[in-house]
Design an enzyme around this catalytic site. Structure first.
Site, PDB file in Angstrom:
ATOM      1  N   GLY A  59       0.837  -1.207   0.000  1.00  0.00           N
ATOM      2  CA  GLY A  59       0.000   0.000   0.000  1.00  0.00           C
ATOM      3  C   GLY A  59       0.867   1.251   0.000  1.00  0.00           C
ATOM      4  O   GLY A  59       0.592   2.220  -0.717  1.00  0.00           O
ATOM      5  N   HIS A  60       1.925   1.232   0.834  1.00  0.00           N
ATOM      6  CA  HIS A  60       2.857   2.374   0.851  1.00  0.00           C
ATOM      7  C   HIS A  60       3.633   2.447  -0.467  1.00  0.00           C
ATOM      8  O   HIS A  60       3.848   3.533  -1.008  1.00  0.00           O
ATOM      9  CB  HIS A  60       3.885   2.220   1.978  1.00  0.00           C
ATOM     10  N   GLN A  81      -6.107   6.461  -0.059  1.00  0.00           N
ATOM     11  CA  GLN A  81      -7.546   6.592   0.200  1.00  0.00           C
ATOM     12  C   GLN A  81      -8.026   5.601   1.251  1.00  0.00           C
ATOM     13  O   GLN A  81      -9.168   5.660   1.677  1.00  0.00           O
ATOM     14  CB  GLN A  81      -8.326   6.394  -1.097  1.00  0.00           C
TER      15      GLN A  81
HETATM   16  P1  AMP Z   1       0.702   4.898   7.578  1.00  0.00           P
HETATM   17  O1  AMP Z   1       2.116   4.438   7.512  1.00  0.00           O
HETATM   18  O2  AMP Z   1      -0.264   3.833   7.992  1.00  0.00           O
HETATM   19  O3  AMP Z   1       0.543   6.197   8.326  1.00  0.00           O
HETATM   20  O4  AMP Z   1       0.303   5.215   6.082  1.00  0.00           O
HETATM   21  C1  AMP Z   1       1.059   6.079   5.287  1.00  0.00           C
HETATM   22  C2  AMP Z   1       0.303   6.341   4.015  1.00  0.00           C
HETATM   23  O5  AMP Z   1       0.073   5.118   3.333  1.00  0.00           O
HETATM   24  C3  AMP Z   1      -1.069   6.980   4.253  1.00  0.00           C
HETATM   25  O6  AMP Z   1      -1.304   7.978   3.285  1.00  0.00           O
HETATM   26  C4  AMP Z   1      -2.006   5.807   4.091  1.00  0.00           C
HETATM   27  O7  AMP Z   1      -3.308   6.183   3.669  1.00  0.00           O
HETATM   28  C5  AMP Z   1      -1.297   5.025   3.005  1.00  0.00           C
HETATM   29  N1  AMP Z   1      -1.729   3.624   3.027  1.00  0.00           N
HETATM   30  C6  AMP Z   1      -1.607   2.741   4.042  1.00  0.00           C
HETATM   31  N2  AMP Z   1      -2.149   1.553   3.715  1.00  0.00           N
HETATM   32  C7  AMP Z   1      -2.630   1.684   2.448  1.00  0.00           C
HETATM   33  C8  AMP Z   1      -3.321   0.816   1.548  1.00  0.00           C
HETATM   34  N3  AMP Z   1      -3.631  -0.435   1.879  1.00  0.00           N
HETATM   35  N4  AMP Z   1      -3.663   1.303   0.336  1.00  0.00           N
HETATM   36  C9  AMP Z   1      -3.378   2.580  -0.001  1.00  0.00           C
HETATM   37  N5  AMP Z   1      -2.716   3.446   0.797  1.00  0.00           N
HETATM   38  C10 AMP Z   1      -2.367   3.008   2.011  1.00  0.00           C
END
Ligand code: AMP
Length: 279
Positions: free
Chosen positions: A35-36, A148
């Site tokens: 996702g990242h 998203q």
């Molecule tokens: P985090 O490390 O969880 O704070 O996420 C960092 C970025 O990655 C944020 O903009 C999240 O929305 C994005 N993100 C995390 N998981 C996903 C996913 N499964 N699909 C799309 N973007 C993601």
């Protein structure tokens, strides 16, 4: 790839690059998954230089939340970022970002920050808007990319940027899912094997809600039924709501573009997910 943990040093570095190159920032808390990585791939198509920040932001965690056990895997993360040819990774210490955390100035996007996830996590979005504002000020990117999957977060950041006239373009990227539909998340690592086998039922239920919306059923009945169904399956639903995807106001019958948003605990793990519906 340069890994930099000092604010002044990264600012000097960026100042030089900014004269000739378009810069994209991808803020993360690490524990990197696909996702990242898709955010980074998108950033590479939109800018010349990609900066990824890795910072587990204490300001967005409540006192009884998982700040201490949040997955930290810096070495593995750096290997993934190097393989994607990321130019700069920003890995600040907490004391760099918050020299005096108790007296930290906070950025607050009113009303929406207290709804949905903000209702059960009262400081959550204030912590996010504050840290994202700081990261945007430090890096001063042309573009910043968010997922998203955290739809409310993306909505709030876009509003903050508009309201404060921050000169950056905010880009949202689609949700990346596991083969069974579970939205990828660093927190999925917390799930036991049994919980993991149940977890994709959240996504499946959102799909059923979507079908019922399209079939013309009454929204309040749909959300009540879906909430009861998930609770019966072993989730503890925090919220499951249908809202207008442009305003995040509660959906009314005339709205054409909707979003189903949900958060639920599965054991000790908080899962969030969402699904757009166009009528
Ligand atoms: P985090 O490390 O969880 O704070 O996420 C960092 C970025 O990655 C944020 O903009 C999240 O929305 C994005 N993100 C995390 N998981 C996903 C996913 N499964 N699909 C799309 N973007 C993601």
């Amino acid at each position: 790839m340069k890994t930099i943990n000092d604010i002044h040093f990264i600012q000097q570095e960026i100042k030089l690059l900014k004269q000739n190159y378009k810069i994209a920032l991808v803020p993360t808390m690490g524990g990197l998954h696909l996702g990242h990585l898709q955010l980074i791939q998108k950033a590479k198509t939109l800018a010349d230089i990609v900066v990824v920040s890795i910072f587990v932001n204490p300001l967005q965690f409540g006192p009884n939340e998982d700040f201490d056990k949040y997955p930290r895997s810096l070495e593995a993360d750096l290997a993934k970022l190097a393989a994607l040819d990321v130019a700069i990774v920003f890995t600040p210490e907490i004391t760099q970002i918050y020299p005096d955390i108790a007296q930290q100035t906070k950025v607050c996007v009113p009303k929406i920050s207290d709804e949905l996830c903000g209702k059960s996590r009262p400081q959550f979005f204030y912590g996010i808007t504050t840290v994202v504002n700081k990261l945007l000020n430090i890096i001063q990117p042309d573009i910043a990319i968010f997922g998203q999957k955290d739809y409310q977060q993306l909505f709030i950041i876009k509003k903050m940027v508009r309201d404060l006239c921050i000169p950056v373009e905010i880009v949202g990227c689609e949700i990346i899912r596991e083969p069974d539909g579970l939205a990828m998340s660093s927190r999925n690592q917390y799930l036991t094997a049994e919980e993991r086998s149940l977890a994709s039922l959240l996504y499946k239920t959102l799909g059923e809600v979507k079908d019922k919306i399209l079939a013309g059923e009454i929204y309040s009945h749909i959300t009540d039924e879906a909430t009861a169904h998930l609770n019966q399956l072993g989730f503890k639903v925090d919220y499951l709501e249908i809202r207008n995807c442009h305003t995040l106001e509660a959906a009314n019958i005339a709205d054409k573009d909707l979003i189903i948003l949900a958060a639920a605990m599965l054991g000790k793990t908080r899962l969030i997910d969402n699904m757009c519906v166009s009528i």
